[in-house]
Design a protein around this motif. Sequence first.
Motif, mmCIF file in Angstrom:
data_model
loop_
_atom_site.group_PDB
_atom_site.id
_atom_site.type_symbol
_atom_site.label_atom_id
_atom_site.label_comp_id
_atom_site.label_asym_id
_atom_site.label_seq_id
_atom_site.Cartn_x
_atom_site.Cartn_y
_atom_site.Cartn_z
ATOM 1 N N THR A 59 0.962 -1.098 0.226
ATOM 2 C CA THR A 59 0.212 -0.068 0.083
ATOM 3 C C THR A 59 1.009 1.199 -0.043
ATOM 4 O OG1 THR A 59 -0.208 0.528 2.174
ATOM 5 C CG2 THR A 59 -1.467 -1.317 1.522
ATOM 6 N N LEU A 66 -7.082 -3.795 -10.435
ATOM 7 C CA LEU A 66 -5.538 -3.613 -10.214
ATOM 8 C C LEU A 66 -4.508 -4.208 -11.187
ATOM 9 C CD1 LEU A 66 -3.676 -2.315 -8.120
ATOM 10 C CD2 LEU A 66 -3.459 -4.902 -7.097
ATOM 11 N N ASN A 81 -11.394 0.858 -8.052
ATOM 12 C CA ASN A 81 -12.215 0.067 -7.222
ATOM 13 C C ASN A 81 -12.216 -1.400 -7.613
ATOM 14 O OD1 ASN A 81 -13.390 -0.535 -4.820
ATOM 15 N ND2 ASN A 81 -15.570 0.075 -5.661
ATOM 16 N N VAL A 131 -5.527 1.535 -12.042
ATOM 17 C CA VAL A 131 -6.136 1.200 -10.607
ATOM 18 C C VAL A 131 -7.192 1.965 -10.382
ATOM 19 C CG1 VAL A 131 -5.360 1.050 -8.233
ATOM 20 C CG2 VAL A 131 -3.532 0.901 -10.085
ATOM 21 N N ASN A 184 -4.426 1.601 4.060
ATOM 22 C CA ASN A 184 -4.798 0.815 2.839
ATOM 23 C C ASN A 184 -4.857 2.027 1.719
ATOM 24 O OD1 ASN A 184 -6.020 -1.280 1.480
ATOM 25 N ND2 ASN A 184 -7.953 -0.563 1.821
ATOM 26 N N THR A 185 -3.811 2.815 1.682
ATOM 27 C CA THR A 185 -3.580 3.859 0.688
ATOM 28 C C THR A 185 -3.319 3.295 -0.788
ATOM 29 O OG1 THR A 185 -2.602 5.477 2.452
ATOM 30 C CG2 THR A 185 -2.388 6.086 -0.020
ATOM 31 N N VAL A 186 -3.954 3.622 -1.744
ATOM 32 C CA VAL A 186 -4.253 3.215 -2.943
ATOM 33 C C VAL A 186 -2.925 3.157 -3.764
ATOM 34 C CG1 VAL A 186 -4.605 5.407 -4.227
ATOM 35 C CG2 VAL A 186 -5.239 3.017 -5.403
#
Length: 194
Positions: free
Chosen positions: A90, A139, A136, A134, A98-100
């Motif tokens: 992350t 990925l 929701n 990237v 939980n940072t993208v």
Amino acid sequence: IFSDNGNQGLKLQIKELNLTEYTGATTKLKIDSSYRILKGLTTARGNFANNTSGVEYGVQIEGTSAIAAGLSIIRNSNDANDGGIVLGKTRATSNGGNTVVQAGDDLGNITFAGSDGTTLQFGAEIFAEVQSGVGNDDLPTDLIFKTNGGATSTAERLRITASGDLLLGATSTSNAEQFRIHTSDSGKAIIKLT
């Protein structure tokens, strides 16, 4: 060890933990003062030549046989599910975040290293690298294979792209490919040599 009656608990404070055999002083497992877990070592190894910062990894297992230097993860269940290893990333700045992730981030890697007499040189690596798009539950990621051709580092040799293309001697589909296998929308394989 002391009891903290205010919190109704027991607290154990240890700077270092050495687990030894009852009959001798050989350390079998150690948690050092930096909280690294060492099996087969009493001091963390930090002589990874490709790791210029000299980082000593948090869990280290060493031994003189496959049994002593191996790791086994086994799931026993009456179904089709398996055991596994998850390598994750992350962009959070604290544990549990939980940072993208962003395009170009490595999600994890597996490294194969061998001693050159002084340090452990990286001979081959497998990386998972995030690509653009990237979102929701989405990925896109390439799987990259690198080998060492006789240098101090590895170089990319093969890539499986997020879209399923196989690139040999190229790092993207826009590069001048030497060899590329592409699955078209019709499901047919297209082989391109340039």
